[in-house]
Design an enzyme around this catalytic site. Structure first.
Site, PDB file in Angstrom:
ATOM      1  N   ASP A  31     -68.903 -44.173  48.456  1.00 22.70           N
ATOM      2  CA  ASP A  31     -69.677 -45.266  47.856  1.00 22.70           C
ATOM      3  C   ASP A  31     -71.057 -44.687  47.563  1.00 22.70           C
ATOM      4  O   ASP A  31     -71.743 -44.225  48.486  1.00 22.70           O
ATOM      5  CB  ASP A  31     -69.770 -46.425  48.869  1.00 22.70           C
ATOM      6  CG  ASP A  31     -70.669 -47.554  48.397  1.00 22.70           C
ATOM      7  OD1 ASP A  31     -70.569 -48.648  48.982  1.00 22.70           O
ATOM      8  OD2 ASP A  31     -71.458 -47.349  47.449  1.00 22.70           O
ATOM      9  N   ILE A  32     -71.470 -44.691  46.320  1.00 28.85           N
ATOM     10  CA  ILE A  32     -72.727 -44.031  45.926  1.00 28.85           C
ATOM     11  C   ILE A  32     -73.935 -44.696  46.583  1.00 28.85           C
ATOM     12  O   ILE A  32     -75.026 -44.121  46.616  1.00 28.85           O
ATOM     13  CB  ILE A  32     -72.868 -43.996  44.390  1.00 28.85           C
ATOM     14  CG1 ILE A  32     -73.828 -42.884  43.950  1.00 28.85           C
ATOM     15  CG2 ILE A  32     -73.296 -45.363  43.840  1.00 28.85           C
ATOM     16  CD1 ILE A  32     -73.784 -42.578  42.463  1.00 28.85           C
ATOM     17  N   ASN A  49     -75.526 -51.905  32.380  1.00 31.43           N
ATOM     18  CA  ASN A  49     -75.295 -52.475  31.047  1.00 31.43           C
ATOM     19  C   ASN A  49     -76.653 -52.580  30.358  1.00 31.43           C
ATOM     20  O   ASN A  49     -77.694 -52.344  30.977  1.00 31.43           O
ATOM     21  CB  ASN A  49     -74.585 -53.846  31.127  1.00 31.43           C
ATOM     22  CG  ASN A  49     -75.385 -54.853  31.936  1.00 31.43           C
ATOM     23  OD1 ASN A  49     -76.552 -55.118  31.634  1.00 31.43           O
ATOM     24  ND2 ASN A  49     -74.781 -55.373  32.977  1.00 31.43           N
ATOM     25  N   ASP A  59     -72.971 -50.837  39.375  1.00 29.94           N
ATOM     26  CA  ASP A  59     -74.240 -51.520  39.056  1.00 29.94           C
ATOM     27  C   ASP A  59     -74.525 -52.597  40.105  1.00 29.94           C
ATOM     28  O   ASP A  59     -75.627 -52.680  40.677  1.00 29.94           O
ATOM     29  CB  ASP A  59     -74.094 -52.142  37.673  1.00 29.94           C
ATOM     30  CG  ASP A  59     -75.413 -52.590  37.046  1.00 29.94           C
ATOM     31  OD1 ASP A  59     -75.362 -53.242  36.013  1.00 29.94           O
ATOM     32  OD2 ASP A  59     -76.476 -52.257  37.605  1.00 29.94           O
ATOM     33  N   THR A 163     -66.003 -45.528  33.245  1.00 31.03           N
ATOM     34  CA  THR A 163     -64.556 -45.447  33.519  1.00 31.03           C
ATOM     35  C   THR A 163     -64.031 -46.664  34.274  1.00 31.03           C
ATOM     36  O   THR A 163     -62.850 -46.703  34.643  1.00 31.03           O
ATOM     37  CB  THR A 163     -64.234 -44.185  34.340  1.00 31.03           C
ATOM     38  OG1 THR A 163     -64.864 -44.296  35.624  1.00 31.03           O
ATOM     39  CG2 THR A 163     -64.691 -42.927  33.633  1.00 31.03           C
ATOM     40  N   VAL A 165     -65.124 -50.919  34.261  1.00 31.00           N
ATOM     41  CA  VAL A 165     -65.103 -52.073  33.338  1.00 31.00           C
ATOM     42  C   VAL A 165     -65.065 -51.620  31.880  1.00 31.00           C
ATOM     43  O   VAL A 165     -64.417 -52.232  31.040  1.00 31.00           O
ATOM     44  CB  VAL A 165     -66.357 -52.963  33.589  1.00 31.00           C
ATOM     45  CG1 VAL A 165     -66.569 -53.992  32.496  1.00 31.00           C
ATOM     46  CG2 VAL A 165     -66.253 -53.624  34.952  1.00 31.00           C
TER      47      VAL A 165
HETATM   48  N1  APR Z   1     -69.775 -46.019  44.313  1.00 30.24           N
HETATM   49  C1  APR Z   1     -69.246 -45.076  43.473  1.00 30.24           C
HETATM   50  N2  APR Z   1     -68.467 -45.378  42.406  1.00 30.24           N
HETATM   51  C2  APR Z   1     -68.210 -46.686  42.181  1.00 30.24           C
HETATM   52  C3  APR Z   1     -68.731 -47.729  43.001  1.00 30.24           C
HETATM   53  C4  APR Z   1     -69.537 -47.347  44.104  1.00 30.24           C
HETATM   54  N3  APR Z   1     -70.064 -48.252  44.942  1.00 30.24           N
HETATM   55  N4  APR Z   1     -68.295 -48.931  42.496  1.00 30.24           N
HETATM   56  C5  APR Z   1     -67.535 -48.645  41.428  1.00 30.24           C
HETATM   57  N5  APR Z   1     -67.475 -47.300  41.232  1.00 30.24           N
HETATM   58  C6  APR Z   1     -66.766 -46.551  40.186  1.00 30.24           C
HETATM   59  C7  APR Z   1     -65.634 -47.247  39.495  1.00 30.24           C
HETATM   60  O1  APR Z   1     -64.424 -47.104  40.240  1.00 30.24           O
HETATM   61  C8  APR Z   1     -65.575 -46.448  38.196  1.00 30.24           C
HETATM   62  O2  APR Z   1     -64.842 -45.260  38.389  1.00 30.24           O
HETATM   63  O3  APR Z   1     -67.727 -46.318  39.167  1.00 30.24           O
HETATM   64  C9  APR Z   1     -67.039 -46.080  37.939  1.00 30.24           C
HETATM   65  C10 APR Z   1     -67.715 -46.906  36.852  1.00 30.24           C
HETATM   66  O4  APR Z   1     -67.198 -48.228  36.897  1.00 30.24           O
HETATM   67  P1  APR Z   1     -68.135 -49.514  36.627  1.00 30.24           P
HETATM   68  O5  APR Z   1     -69.042 -49.703  37.769  1.00 30.24           O
HETATM   69  O6  APR Z   1     -67.219 -50.617  36.247  1.00 30.24           O
HETATM   70  O7  APR Z   1     -69.050 -49.095  35.387  1.00 30.24           O
HETATM   71  P2  APR Z   1     -68.686 -48.969  33.840  1.00 30.24           P
HETATM   72  O8  APR Z   1     -67.249 -48.721  33.602  1.00 30.24           O
HETATM   73  O9  APR Z   1     -69.691 -47.998  33.320  1.00 30.24           O
HETATM   74  O10 APR Z   1     -68.996 -50.424  33.289  1.00 30.24           O
HETATM   75  C11 APR Z   1     -70.332 -50.847  33.287  1.00 30.24           C
HETATM   76  O11 APR Z   1     -69.761 -52.803  34.501  1.00 30.24           O
HETATM   77  O12 APR Z   1     -70.618 -53.299  36.523  1.00 30.24           O
HETATM   78  C12 APR Z   1     -70.735 -53.553  35.205  1.00 30.24           C
HETATM   79  O13 APR Z   1     -73.050 -54.115  34.881  1.00 30.24           O
HETATM   80  C13 APR Z   1     -72.061 -53.114  34.660  1.00 30.24           C
HETATM   81  O14 APR Z   1     -71.706 -54.180  32.560  1.00 30.24           O
HETATM   82  C14 APR Z   1     -71.719 -52.920  33.225  1.00 30.24           C
HETATM   83  C15 APR Z   1     -70.320 -52.353  33.274  1.00 30.24           C
END
Ligand code: APR
Length: 224
Positions: A31-32, A49, A59, A163, A165
């Site tokens: 978890d980052i 976003n 995010d 990768t 949403v």
């Molecule tokens: N730590 C590390 N990686 C994570 C975490 C975390 N806590 N939570 C999710 N991920 C991974 C997901 O599994 C995916 O591989 O981060 C990657 C990016 O996924 P998203 O967070 O859905 O981001 P993205 O695909 O860029 O979509 C961005 O989603 O959360 C919303 O506000 C954000 O509208 C924006 C969109």
């Protein structure tokens, strides 16, 4: 431009190790927002976003961990266009040794994008670098790496932007991520290290695959 020198250790092997881009790139599953402080991460990338006002996924996790001050601060930034990046303080994440959050907005994968290249398909079969989304995702990496250099980041943690949403094909995104991190580290001593933080073993395997097969695809890479 005088590039910051990577501090050399005693032995030349250590210098070699620090100067080899691949040796300066790690892949972990975590978890980052809850990284082991021993790793020494001093900046993390957020997959945001365009509003920069939070959301789900990484995010949402970063906003929860940084606290409400981050949202208050981001309200003053006027958002961020896709493919670009903005730096903020780490607020509540500072207690973990993190000094910067680099917010970048990845592209939403449509898979039917006009590649702008006559005859090149716009879907995942397109050559790397030949879709509109490839170039926007590449821009996210070059932008956050430029901010990392600007802010003297020593160890940068980056999630798999776009990768989740945004549905960018994970193996393709891993190649773009690694390719641009490698290119930056070839030219720059900062960040000293980059850690790709994946949320599952399966996601991490895409980065390992990209790294282990780099000789096959990096040479033949498209416009990226
Ligand atoms: N730590 C590390 N990686 C994570 C975490 C975390 N806590 N939570 C999710 N991920 C991974 C997901 O599994 C995916 O591989 O981060 C990657 C990016 O996924 P998203 O967070 O859905 O981001 P993205 O695909 O860029 O979509 C961005 O989603 O959360 C919303 O506000 C954000 O509208 C924006 C969109």
């Amino acid at each position: 431009m005088e590039l910051p020198q990577v501090p050399s250790n005693d032995s030349s092997a250590a210098d070699q190790q620090l100067n080899d881009p691949v040796a300066r790139i790690n892949v972990i599953v975590a978890d980052i927002t809850a990284l082991d402080p021993e790793i020494g991460i001093d900046a993390i990338v957020n997959a945001a976003n365009e509003s920069l006002l939070g959301g789900g996924g990484v995010d949402g996790a970063i906003h929860r961990a940084a606290g409400p001050e981050l949202l208050e601060h981001n309200r003053t930034l006027g958002g961020c266009p896709t493919g670009l990046a903005k730096r903020t303080p780490a607020f509540g994440l500072e207690k973990q040794g993190i000094r910067h959050i680099l917010h970048t907005v990845g592209p939403v994968w449509s898979g039917t994008a006009d590649t702008g290249v006559p005859g090149a398909p716009g879907d995942d079969t397109a050559k790397l670098g030949y879709t509109h989304e490839d170039n926007l995702l590449a821009s996210c990496y070059t932008q956050v790496l430029a901010l990392a250099l600007e802010h003297n980041v020593r160890h940068l943690a980056i999630p798999a932007i776009s990768t989740g949403v945004y549905r960018f094909p994970k193996p393709r995104a891993a190649r773009i991520a690694f390719g641009h991190a490698h290119g930056h580290l070839l030219r720059s001593g900062l960040p000293q290290r980059i850690t790709f933080v994946c949320f599952s073993d399966e996601d991490a395997s895409n980065y390992h695959e990209a790294i282990n097969t780099r000789g096959q695809w990096m040479m033949s890479r498209g416009r990226v």
